[in-house]
Design an enzyme around this catalytic site. Sequence first.
Site, mmCIF file in Angstrom:
data_model
loop_
_atom_site.group_PDB
_atom_site.id
_atom_site.type_symbol
_atom_site.label_atom_id
_atom_site.label_comp_id
_atom_site.label_asym_id
_atom_site.label_seq_id
_atom_site.Cartn_x
_atom_site.Cartn_y
_atom_site.Cartn_z
ATOM 1 N N HIS A 54 0.484 -1.461 0.032
ATOM 2 C CA HIS A 54 -0.305 -0.121 0.440
ATOM 3 C C HIS A 54 0.475 1.144 0.594
ATOM 4 C CE1 HIS A 54 -4.008 1.782 1.199
ATOM 5 N NE2 HIS A 54 -2.730 3.163 1.342
ATOM 6 N N GLU A 55 1.878 1.038 0.599
ATOM 7 C CA GLU A 55 2.768 2.233 1.279
ATOM 8 C C GLU A 55 3.878 2.555 -0.072
ATOM 9 O OE1 GLU A 55 2.292 5.010 3.120
ATOM 10 O OE2 GLU A 55 0.768 3.451 4.280
ATOM 11 N N HIS A 58 1.565 4.164 -3.122
ATOM 12 C CA HIS A 58 1.575 5.744 -2.308
ATOM 13 C C HIS A 58 2.640 6.525 -3.388
ATOM 14 C CE1 HIS A 58 -2.462 6.108 -0.328
ATOM 15 N NE2 HIS A 58 -1.827 5.397 0.679
ATOM 16 N N HIS A 64 -6.072 6.400 -3.586
ATOM 17 C CA HIS A 64 -6.563 5.011 -2.375
ATOM 18 C C HIS A 64 -7.864 4.623 -3.811
ATOM 19 C CE1 HIS A 64 -5.645 6.797 1.465
ATOM 20 N NE2 HIS A 64 -5.207 5.670 1.704
ATOM 21 N N HIS A 157 15.705 1.989 -9.262
ATOM 22 C CA HIS A 157 16.345 2.525 -8.325
ATOM 23 C C HIS A 157 15.233 3.996 -7.496
ATOM 24 C CE1 HIS A 157 19.251 6.637 -8.967
ATOM 25 N NE2 HIS A 157 18.235 7.197 -8.055
ATOM 26 N N HIS A 161 15.070 4.593 -3.291
ATOM 27 C CA HIS A 161 14.987 5.391 -2.466
ATOM 28 C C HIS A 161 13.786 5.324 -1.862
ATOM 29 C CE1 HIS A 161 17.464 7.935 -4.267
ATOM 30 N NE2 HIS A 161 16.825 7.997 -5.558
ATOM 31 N N HIS A 167 21.745 8.097 -2.763
ATOM 32 C CA HIS A 167 22.212 7.367 -3.327
ATOM 33 C C HIS A 167 23.409 7.454 -3.134
ATOM 34 C CE1 HIS A 167 19.365 11.001 -6.219
ATOM 35 N NE2 HIS A 167 19.573 9.443 -6.229
HETATM 36 ZN ZN LIG Z 1 17.607 9.255 -7.486
HETATM 37 ZN ZN LIG Z 2 -2.511 4.763 2.385
#
Ligand SMILES: [Zn+2]
Ligand SMILES: [Zn+2]
Length: 215
Positions: A54-55, A58, A64, A157, A161, A167
Amino acid sequence: MQFGLSYANLKMTTIMTPIVLFLLFLSLTAIPPGGRQYISLQRPGCVRSGVVHHEILHALGFHHEQSRSDRDRFVTINYANIQPGRQRNFRKVQTNNLGTSYNYRSVMHYRKTSFSRNGLPTIVAKGNPNQILGSSFITYSDIIRVRRLYGCRVVHHEILHALGFHHEQSHSDRDKYVTINHTNIQPGKEKNFRKVQTNNSYTDYYYRSVMHYGE
Ligand SMILES: [Zn+2]
Ligand SMILES: [Zn+2]
């Protein structure tokens, strides 16, 4: 910059095996249109996969499911049952639905009683009040959307993050390995080359990391 996960990146992320499996499963993508967000996974081993999926969605720019622009054809929002101050969680967003149909079981869908003030449903499926909403795992249609929105290059990549990695040339020990020519950097972009207090205990500095800038 090279694309595709290197061995060093993989080694670095094995501490987050369930997430990495999901990432490999996706084997996708690119920089989200709205830029990047960092998500916090304080105790990666302890986070339920559905929450992580879920995260991550996002972080990749997805809203949602019940915020979809076409949601009123599929669900009824019972505002009277929503906790005071939480109504905005149920707002509609102008979404690009990428040609995918509304998915009641999306990992991005709220549950029937999410943010309920009285235990009664805040969201009900039209035509079938018994329809289960939401899911503890990412679904096929969630994945299809990610594939449609993104290409197949920078995803590793960006996901690293999203998992909290910096990096490679931002590592706290980078000055032992590379020289930054600050005079050649575009005005305003110097902060892209700043050093960060990183935990490098898992790997050596790796010039070919997918997280390393190119020349
Ligand atoms: Zn980057
Ligand atoms: Zn959410």
